[in-house]
Motif scaffolding. Structure first.
Motif, PDB file in Angstrom:
ATOM      1  N   MET A  90     -16.540 -32.357  32.214  1.00  0.00           N
ATOM      2  CA  MET A  90     -17.672 -33.267  32.336  1.00  0.00           C
ATOM      3  C   MET A  90     -17.209 -34.688  32.641  1.00  0.00           C
ATOM      4  SD  MET A  90     -20.130 -31.798  29.331  1.00  0.00           S
ATOM      5  CE  MET A  90     -21.450 -32.984  29.575  1.00  0.00           C
ATOM      6  N   LEU A  91     -16.132 -35.127  32.018  1.00  0.00           N
ATOM      7  CA  LEU A  91     -15.613 -36.465  32.286  1.00  0.00           C
ATOM      8  C   LEU A  91     -15.082 -36.584  33.722  1.00  0.00           C
ATOM      9  CD1 LEU A  91     -13.868 -37.223  28.883  1.00  0.00           C
ATOM     10  CD2 LEU A  91     -15.940 -38.298  29.795  1.00  0.00           C
ATOM     11  N   GLU A  92     -14.479 -35.505  34.227  1.00  0.00           N
ATOM     12  CA  GLU A  92     -13.957 -35.512  35.602  1.00  0.00           C
ATOM     13  C   GLU A  92     -15.073 -35.423  36.641  1.00  0.00           C
ATOM     14  OE1 GLU A  92     -11.125 -32.340  35.945  1.00  0.00           O
ATOM     15  OE2 GLU A  92      -9.804 -33.217  34.444  1.00  0.00           O
ATOM     16  N   GLU A  93     -16.067 -34.586  36.390  1.00  0.00           N
ATOM     17  CA  GLU A  93     -17.116 -34.323  37.379  1.00  0.00           C
ATOM     18  C   GLU A  93     -18.291 -35.290  37.285  1.00  0.00           C
ATOM     19  OE1 GLU A  93     -16.799 -32.218  39.885  1.00  0.00           O
ATOM     20  OE2 GLU A  93     -14.813 -31.675  39.144  1.00  0.00           O
ATOM     21  N   ASN A  94     -18.466 -35.941  36.138  1.00  0.00           N
ATOM     22  CA  ASN A  94     -19.545 -36.906  35.928  1.00  0.00           C
ATOM     23  C   ASN A  94     -20.914 -36.345  36.340  1.00  0.00           C
ATOM     24  OD1 ASN A  94     -20.572 -39.329  35.051  1.00  0.00           O
ATOM     25  ND2 ASN A  94     -20.294 -40.335  37.021  1.00  0.00           N
ATOM     26  N   PRO A  95     -21.373 -35.274  35.667  1.00  0.00           N
ATOM     27  CA  PRO A  95     -22.654 -34.669  36.045  1.00  0.00           C
ATOM     28  C   PRO A  95     -23.831 -35.578  35.694  1.00  0.00           C
ATOM     29  CG  PRO A  95     -21.887 -33.754  33.979  1.00  0.00           C
ATOM     30  CD  PRO A  95     -20.779 -34.648  34.488  1.00  0.00           C
ATOM     31  N   THR A  96     -24.992 -35.253  36.245  1.00  0.00           N
ATOM     32  CA  THR A  96     -26.201 -36.018  35.931  1.00  0.00           C
ATOM     33  C   THR A  96     -26.893 -35.482  34.680  1.00  0.00           C
ATOM     34  OG1 THR A  96     -27.476 -34.637  37.435  1.00  0.00           O
ATOM     35  CG2 THR A  96     -26.585 -36.714  38.309  1.00  0.00           C
ATOM     36  N   ALA A  97     -26.567 -34.263  34.276  1.00  0.00           N
ATOM     37  CA  ALA A  97     -27.104 -33.643  33.059  1.00  0.00           C
ATOM     38  C   ALA A  97     -26.251 -32.418  32.758  1.00  0.00           C
ATOM     39  CB  ALA A  97     -28.557 -33.230  33.250  1.00  0.00           C
ATOM     40  N   ALA A  98     -26.367 -31.903  31.537  1.00  0.00           N
ATOM     41  CA  ALA A  98     -25.616 -30.694  31.170  1.00  0.00           C
ATOM     42  C   ALA A  98     -26.435 -29.855  30.203  1.00  0.00           C
ATOM     43  CB  ALA A  98     -24.284 -31.062  30.529  1.00  0.00           C
ATOM     44  N   ILE A  99     -26.372 -28.545  30.390  1.00  0.00           N
ATOM     45  CA  ILE A  99     -26.920 -27.587  29.447  1.00  0.00           C
ATOM     46  C   ILE A  99     -25.740 -26.720  29.033  1.00  0.00           C
ATOM     47  CG2 ILE A  99     -28.563 -25.714  29.058  1.00  0.00           C
ATOM     48  CD1 ILE A  99     -30.201 -26.887  31.408  1.00  0.00           C
ATOM     49  N   ILE A 100     -25.437 -26.710  27.741  1.00  0.00           N
ATOM     50  CA  ILE A 100     -24.261 -25.994  27.246  1.00  0.00           C
ATOM     51  C   ILE A 100     -24.718 -24.837  26.372  1.00  0.00           C
ATOM     52  CG2 ILE A 100     -22.135 -26.164  25.902  1.00  0.00           C
ATOM     53  CD1 ILE A 100     -22.121 -29.186  26.632  1.00  0.00           C
ATOM     54  N   PHE A 101     -24.348 -23.618  26.759  1.00  0.00           N
ATOM     55  CA  PHE A 101     -24.630 -22.418  25.983  1.00  0.00           C
ATOM     56  C   PHE A 101     -23.379 -22.076  25.179  1.00  0.00           C
ATOM     57  CE2 PHE A 101     -27.548 -22.300  29.462  1.00  0.00           C
ATOM     58  CZ  PHE A 101     -28.665 -21.595  29.025  1.00  0.00           C
ATOM     59  N   THR A 102     -23.496 -21.964  23.860  1.00  0.00           N
ATOM     60  CA  THR A 102     -22.342 -21.691  23.012  1.00  0.00           C
ATOM     61  C   THR A 102     -22.773 -21.112  21.673  1.00  0.00           C
ATOM     62  OG1 THR A 102     -20.426 -22.677  21.893  1.00  0.00           O
ATOM     63  CG2 THR A 102     -22.361 -24.088  22.174  1.00  0.00           C
ATOM     64  N   ASP A 103     -21.846 -20.456  20.992  1.00  0.00           N
ATOM     65  CA  ASP A 103     -22.122 -20.007  19.621  1.00  0.00           C
ATOM     66  C   ASP A 103     -21.663 -21.051  18.602  1.00  0.00           C
ATOM     67  OD1 ASP A 103     -19.349 -19.785  19.674  1.00  0.00           O
ATOM     68  OD2 ASP A 103     -19.326 -17.616  19.433  1.00  0.00           O
ATOM     69  N   MET A 104     -21.033 -22.123  19.066  1.00  0.00           N
ATOM     70  CA  MET A 104     -20.523 -23.222  18.233  1.00  0.00           C
ATOM     71  C   MET A 104     -19.519 -22.747  17.182  1.00  0.00           C
ATOM     72  SD  MET A 104     -21.486 -26.052  19.483  1.00  0.00           S
ATOM     73  CE  MET A 104     -21.131 -27.272  18.248  1.00  0.00           C
ATOM     74  N   GLN A 105     -18.880 -21.629  17.431  1.00  0.00           N
ATOM     75  CA  GLN A 105     -17.814 -21.158  16.557  1.00  0.00           C
ATOM     76  C   GLN A 105     -16.514 -21.807  17.018  1.00  0.00           C
ATOM     77  OE1 GLN A 105     -18.200 -19.154  13.837  1.00  0.00           O
ATOM     78  NE2 GLN A 105     -20.393 -19.204  14.201  1.00  0.00           N
ATOM     79  N   CYS A 106     -16.488 -23.128  16.925  1.00  0.00           N
ATOM     80  CA  CYS A 106     -15.359 -23.915  17.409  1.00  0.00           C
ATOM     81  C   CYS A 106     -15.454 -25.310  16.812  1.00  0.00           C
ATOM     82  CB  CYS A 106     -15.390 -24.001  18.929  1.00  0.00           C
ATOM     83  SG  CYS A 106     -16.902 -24.739  19.569  1.00  0.00           S
ATOM     84  N   ARG A 107     -14.457 -26.122  17.106  1.00  0.00           N
ATOM     85  CA  ARG A 107     -14.539 -27.519  16.670  1.00  0.00           C
ATOM     86  C   ARG A 107     -15.590 -28.247  17.490  1.00  0.00           C
ATOM     87  NH1 ARG A 107      -8.668 -29.974  16.262  1.00  0.00           N
ATOM     88  NH2 ARG A 107      -8.547 -29.205  18.371  1.00  0.00           N
ATOM     89  N   PRO A 108     -16.280 -29.203  16.879  1.00  0.00           N
ATOM     90  CA  PRO A 108     -17.284 -29.963  17.626  1.00  0.00           C
ATOM     91  C   PRO A 108     -16.654 -30.723  18.790  1.00  0.00           C
ATOM     92  CG  PRO A 108     -17.468 -30.391  15.264  1.00  0.00           C
ATOM     93  CD  PRO A 108     -16.205 -29.610  15.472  1.00  0.00           C
ATOM     94  N   MET A 109     -17.459 -31.011  19.790  1.00  0.00           N
ATOM     95  CA  MET A 109     -16.991 -31.772  20.943  1.00  0.00           C
ATOM     96  C   MET A 109     -16.874 -33.249  20.570  1.00  0.00           C
ATOM     97  SD  MET A 109     -18.750 -32.292  24.715  1.00  0.00           S
ATOM     98  CE  MET A 109     -18.653 -30.606  25.232  1.00  0.00           C
ATOM     99  N   GLU A 110     -15.791 -33.856  20.989  1.00  0.00           N
ATOM    100  CA  GLU A 110     -15.627 -35.293  20.805  1.00  0.00           C
ATOM    101  C   GLU A 110     -16.683 -36.024  21.633  1.00  0.00           C
ATOM    102  OE1 GLU A 110     -13.365 -36.895  18.819  1.00  0.00           O
ATOM    103  OE2 GLU A 110     -12.811 -34.906  18.069  1.00  0.00           O
ATOM    104  N   PRO A 111     -17.053 -37.248  21.259  1.00  0.00           N
ATOM    105  CA  PRO A 111     -18.052 -37.993  22.039  1.00  0.00           C
ATOM    106  C   PRO A 111     -17.655 -38.099  23.511  1.00  0.00           C
ATOM    107  CG  PRO A 111     -17.587 -39.125  19.985  1.00  0.00           C
ATOM    108  CD  PRO A 111     -16.597 -38.000  20.092  1.00  0.00           C
ATOM    109  N   LEU A 112     -18.662 -38.049  24.379  1.00  0.00           N
ATOM    110  CA  LEU A 112     -18.433 -38.035  25.826  1.00  0.00           C
ATOM    111  C   LEU A 112     -18.345 -39.414  26.461  1.00  0.00           C
ATOM    112  CD1 LEU A 112     -20.739 -35.148  26.963  1.00  0.00           C
ATOM    113  CD2 LEU A 112     -18.303 -35.345  27.409  1.00  0.00           C
ATOM    114  N   ASN A 113     -19.026 -40.380  25.919  1.00  0.00           N
ATOM    115  CA  ASN A 113     -19.108 -41.693  26.555  1.00  0.00           C
ATOM    116  C   ASN A 113     -19.715 -41.612  27.950  1.00  0.00           C
ATOM    117  OD1 ASN A 113     -17.907 -42.904  24.290  1.00  0.00           O
ATOM    118  ND2 ASN A 113     -15.879 -42.418  25.064  1.00  0.00           N
ATOM    119  N   LEU A 114     -20.630 -40.663  28.136  1.00  0.00           N
ATOM    120  CA  LEU A 114     -21.397 -40.548  29.370  1.00  0.00           C
ATOM    121  C   LEU A 114     -22.865 -40.717  29.003  1.00  0.00           C
ATOM    122  CD1 LEU A 114     -19.850 -37.353  31.030  1.00  0.00           C
ATOM    123  CD2 LEU A 114     -19.476 -39.716  31.716  1.00  0.00           C
ATOM    124  N   ASP A 115     -23.603 -41.408  29.832  1.00  0.00           N
ATOM    125  CA  ASP A 115     -25.020 -41.627  29.574  1.00  0.00           C
ATOM    126  C   ASP A 115     -25.834 -40.585  30.341  1.00  0.00           C
ATOM    127  OD1 ASP A 115     -27.353 -42.728  28.621  1.00  0.00           O
ATOM    128  OD2 ASP A 115     -27.443 -44.263  30.181  1.00  0.00           O
TER     129      ASP A 115
END
Length: 82
Positions: free
Chosen positions: A42-67
């Protein structure tokens, strides 16, 4: 539109333009989840929006600093809150 498939790494990226036909998508990957690769992409591609499908059985994502809007679709009942 880009669909980025991931588990512990980015497995596949499919991209369609406005006039491209969209008939089906092959789902690949499985096992394990890491949002680090998603965050990097996401930081490399700089999308305009994101929809993330996950079971969240992982560490949380660090802040993106993208608006951008990020919608989380969480399957199952365990794991962290997005």
């Amino acid at each position: 539109l880009s669909i980025v498939q991931f588990d512990t790494r980015i497995q596949r990226t499919d991209t369609w333009g406005e006039d491209d036909p969209f008939e089906k998508i092959e789902i690949i990957g499985r096992g394990g989840t890491s949002l680090e690769c998603v965050r990097r992409d996401m930081l490399e591609e700089n999308p305009t929006a994101a929809i993330i499908f996950t079971d969240m059985q992982c560490r949380p994502m660090e802040p993106l600093n993208l608006d951008i809007p990020v919608i989380w679709i969480v399957t199952g009942t365990g794991g962290h809150k997005p």
